[in-house]
Design a protein around this motif. Structure first.
Motif, short mmCIF file in Angstrom:
data_model
loop_
_atom_site.label_atom_id
_atom_site.label_comp_id
_atom_site.label_asym_id
_atom_site.label_seq_id
_atom_site.Cartn_x
_atom_site.Cartn_y
_atom_site.Cartn_z
N PHE A 114 0.85 -1.20 0.00
CA PHE A 114 0.00 0.00 0.00
C PHE A 114 0.89 1.25 0.00
CE2 PHE A 114 -1.68 -2.86 3.38
CZ PHE A 114 -2.94 -3.17 2.91
N SER A 115 1.82 1.29 0.96
CA SER A 115 2.55 2.52 1.29
C SER A 115 3.44 2.99 0.14
CB SER A 115 3.44 2.31 2.51
OG SER A 115 2.68 1.77 3.56
N SER A 121 0.67 7.29 6.35
CA SER A 121 -0.61 7.30 7.07
C SER A 121 -1.74 7.71 6.14
CB SER A 121 -0.55 8.29 8.24
OG SER A 121 0.50 7.93 9.11
N TRP A 145 8.60 0.00 2.01
CA TRP A 145 8.60 -0.83 3.21
C TRP A 145 7.68 -2.04 3.08
CZ3 TRP A 145 11.22 -0.92 7.88
CH2 TRP A 145 12.04 0.17 8.15
N THR A 147 6.70 -5.48 3.58
CA THR A 147 7.16 -6.62 4.38
C THR A 147 7.16 -7.89 3.52
OG1 THR A 147 6.28 -5.65 6.40
CG2 THR A 147 6.64 -8.03 6.43
N SER A 350 -0.76 3.81 12.51
CA SER A 350 0.01 4.13 13.71
C SER A 350 -0.92 4.32 14.91
CB SER A 350 0.77 5.44 13.46
OG SER A 350 -0.19 6.48 13.28
C1 LIG Z 1 8.42 -2.47 9.93
C2 LIG Z 1 7.49 -1.90 8.92
C3 LIG Z 1 6.76 -2.75 8.08
C4 LIG Z 1 5.91 -2.22 7.11
N1 LIG Z 1 5.26 -3.08 6.25
C5 LIG Z 1 4.50 -2.56 5.25
C6 LIG Z 1 3.89 -3.42 4.27
O1 LIG Z 1 4.01 -4.65 4.33
N2 LIG Z 1 3.17 -2.86 3.28
C7 LIG Z 1 3.00 -1.51 3.18
O2 LIG Z 1 2.32 -1.06 2.26
N3 LIG Z 1 3.57 -0.66 4.09
C8 LIG Z 1 4.31 -1.15 5.11
N4 LIG Z 1 4.91 -0.33 6.02
C9 LIG Z 1 4.69 1.11 5.93
C10 LIG Z 1 3.73 1.56 7.04
O3 LIG Z 1 2.43 1.18 6.71
C11 LIG Z 1 3.89 3.06 7.25
O4 LIG Z 1 5.19 3.26 7.81
C12 LIG Z 1 2.84 3.65 8.16
O5 LIG Z 1 1.58 3.66 7.51
C13 LIG Z 1 3.18 5.07 8.61
O6 LIG Z 1 3.52 5.84 7.51
P1 LIG Z 1 4.88 6.70 7.52
O7 LIG Z 1 5.96 5.83 8.04
O8 LIG Z 1 5.02 7.29 6.19
O9 LIG Z 1 4.64 7.82 8.61
P2 LIG Z 1 3.85 9.21 8.39
O10 LIG Z 1 2.53 8.96 7.75
O11 LIG Z 1 4.77 10.19 7.75
O12 LIG Z 1 3.60 9.65 9.90
C14 LIG Z 1 4.64 10.16 10.74
C15 LIG Z 1 4.05 10.42 12.12
O13 LIG Z 1 2.98 11.37 12.01
C16 LIG Z 1 1.79 10.83 12.54
N5 LIG Z 1 0.64 11.28 11.75
C17 LIG Z 1 0.46 11.22 10.41
N6 LIG Z 1 -0.73 11.73 10.07
C18 LIG Z 1 -1.33 12.11 11.22
C19 LIG Z 1 -2.59 12.69 11.54
N7 LIG Z 1 -3.51 12.96 10.60
N8 LIG Z 1 -2.87 12.95 12.84
C20 LIG Z 1 -1.97 12.65 13.82
N9 LIG Z 1 -0.77 12.09 13.58
C21 LIG Z 1 -0.46 11.83 12.30
C22 LIG Z 1 1.95 9.32 12.43
O14 LIG Z 1 1.14 8.63 13.36
C23 LIG Z 1 3.43 9.16 12.74
O15 LIG Z 1 3.61 9.18 14.13
C24 LIG Z 1 5.76 -0.82 7.00
C25 LIG Z 1 6.47 0.02 7.85
C26 LIG Z 1 7.34 -0.49 8.78
C27 LIG Z 1 8.12 0.44 9.66
#
Ligand SMILES: Cc1cc2nc3c(=O)[nH]c(=O)nc-3n(C[C@H](O)[C@H](O)[C@H](O)COP(=O)(O)OP(=O)(O)OC[C@H]3O[C@@H](n4cnc5c(N)ncnc54)[C@H](O)[C@@H]3O)c2cc1C
Length: 367
Positions: A114-115, A121, A145, A147, A350
């Protein structure tokens, strides 16, 4: 197909004490993954008539907790593969289910994408495009990312399609698919996380799932499975930490008595026990709601994920405090749990995103 007790036994035998070595190496032996995949451990709820173990969500949850207590990386692969199988079950036609589910229950490994670099997020910002071209579907985009990408045979790639969205089942060997490993992840280091680039990836039209549906609906349905799986994985982290902390507090003596006889350490053990119990009970409740498809099963799963992920993060930190220097080496299960647990507050929505969803639900129910 094996029942839950046999699958728990298989997981326990295959993983044993090897997870620390896999974590340091950043790699799980392919034969271990294949053996678990071939027995349906990685998608335990796929029905028996589709070749899966057909476990209830409650029974599958306990299996996930056992895997999560032993190896966070394998549990991550289980969550990703299970989400892929669930997406096929939910979104596929009968013909598609008959093609893909037997593969996913007999050794092939799958992940979900997805990501994207600018859509974490906020998955509505997704830009991956899926289009029709001469009886084929073509996919272009970047996924972050993912998995299991480093091991997977198949990725379910979410993207924009016509006026809505769709999912394409992309074999990783297809021309135009490039997978680069995520280097040095904080935790779940052997889960094969990958950055995936799809450039003009052409596949027959029968690789397309959920064509034209709303993106939010496609994503939520798949993520709900993943959230419940992650929540049970967190129960496993808590059980690993509780067992290690209790054992250590009984055998380690300071100031002339076991650590457990010092009240401040005993309080740590009580907190860990409460965390494990609270996470287990919310997961059991969510799984029963899932099995019965109660109207509130989606928020029940978000509650379970939120409670269990936060409890695991705090619980692993508490266990580290009890073990102190005895747990402060890279290969120690509690050190590994401490790193893995933090990631559980980031993935599948998250903690902040869970809170937003739960606040919306609370307003709908309590206003
Ligand atoms: C170990 C690991 C495995 C993963 N596996 C997969 C996978 O298999 N498939 C896949 O598609 N993705 C995967 N991901 C990606 C994962 O889904 C994203 O990391 C996650 O959705 C958060 O997105 P971001 O890291 O871009 O953080 P961001 O979206 O940039 O967020 C950064 C911070 O801001 C906060 N935030 C963002 N928006 C808001 C809001 N509106 N209100 C309050 N707080 C907010 C978040 O909670 C977070 O604390 C994986 C990530 C990791 C670390």
């Amino acid at each position: 197909m094996a029942d839950q007790a046999e699958l728990v036994g298989l997981v326990t035998d295959l993983v044993g004490e090897r997870a620390g070595g896999w974590d340091r190496a950043g790699r799980i032996p392919a034969e271990v993954i294949r053996a678990l995949a071939a027995k349906g451990v990685l998608c335990p709820q796929v029905p028996a008539d589709q070749g899966g173990p057909g476990l209830t969500a409650v029974a599958a949850g306990e299996l996930t907790a056992q895997l999560g207590s032993l190896c966070g990386s394998l549990r991550s692969l289980q969550t990703a593969h299970g989400m892929a199988a669930w997406a096929v079950t939910r979104l596929g036609s009968r013909e598609q289910r008959e093609v893909y589910l037997p593969q996913l229950t007999s050794g092939a490994l799958a992940g979900v994408a997805f990501s994207e670099p600018q859509a974490g997020s906020d998955l509505a910002a997704m830009t991956t495009r899926i289009r029709d071209e001469g009886g084929m579907v073509v996919v272009d985009g970047h996924k972050s990312w993912v998995t299991g990408a480093g091991y997977a045979d198949l990725l379910l790639v979410f993207g924009r399609y016509r006026d809505g969205a769709a999912v394409v089942a992309v074999p990783t060997g297809t021309a135009g698919v490039e997978i680069a490993p995520v280097t040095d992840p904080l935790g779940c280091r052997a889960a094969g996380h990958g950055q995936v680039t799809l450039t003009g990836v052409r596949l027959p039209a029968d690789h397309l799932f959920g064509a034209g549906q709303d993106l939010g609906m496609l994503v939520t349905s798949t993520l709900t499975y993943g959230r419940l799986s992650v929540a049970w994985g967190c129960v496993g982290i808590l059980r690993c930490c509780l067992a290690a902390a209790v054992r250590h507090a009984q055998i380690r003596h300071q100031f002339g008595k076991p650590l457990a006889a010092h009240q401040l350490v005993a309080r740590h053990l009580a907190e860990l026990f409460v965390a494990e119990q609270a996470a287990t009970r919310t997961c059991e409740h969510a799984s029963r709601c899932w099995d019965a498809r109660t109207p509130d099963f989606v928020p029940a799963v978000v509650v379970a994920k939120h409670v269990a992920a936060r409890a695991a993060t705090r619980g692993a930190a508490t266990a580290m405090q009890v073990l102190a220097s005895a747990g402060a080496t890279d290969g120690h299960p509690v050190a590994r749990a401490y790193r893995d647990a933090k990631l559980m507050e980031i993935i599948e929505g998250s903690s902040e995103i869970s809170q937003l969803l739960l606040a919306e639900h609370a307003r709908a129910v309590w206003s």
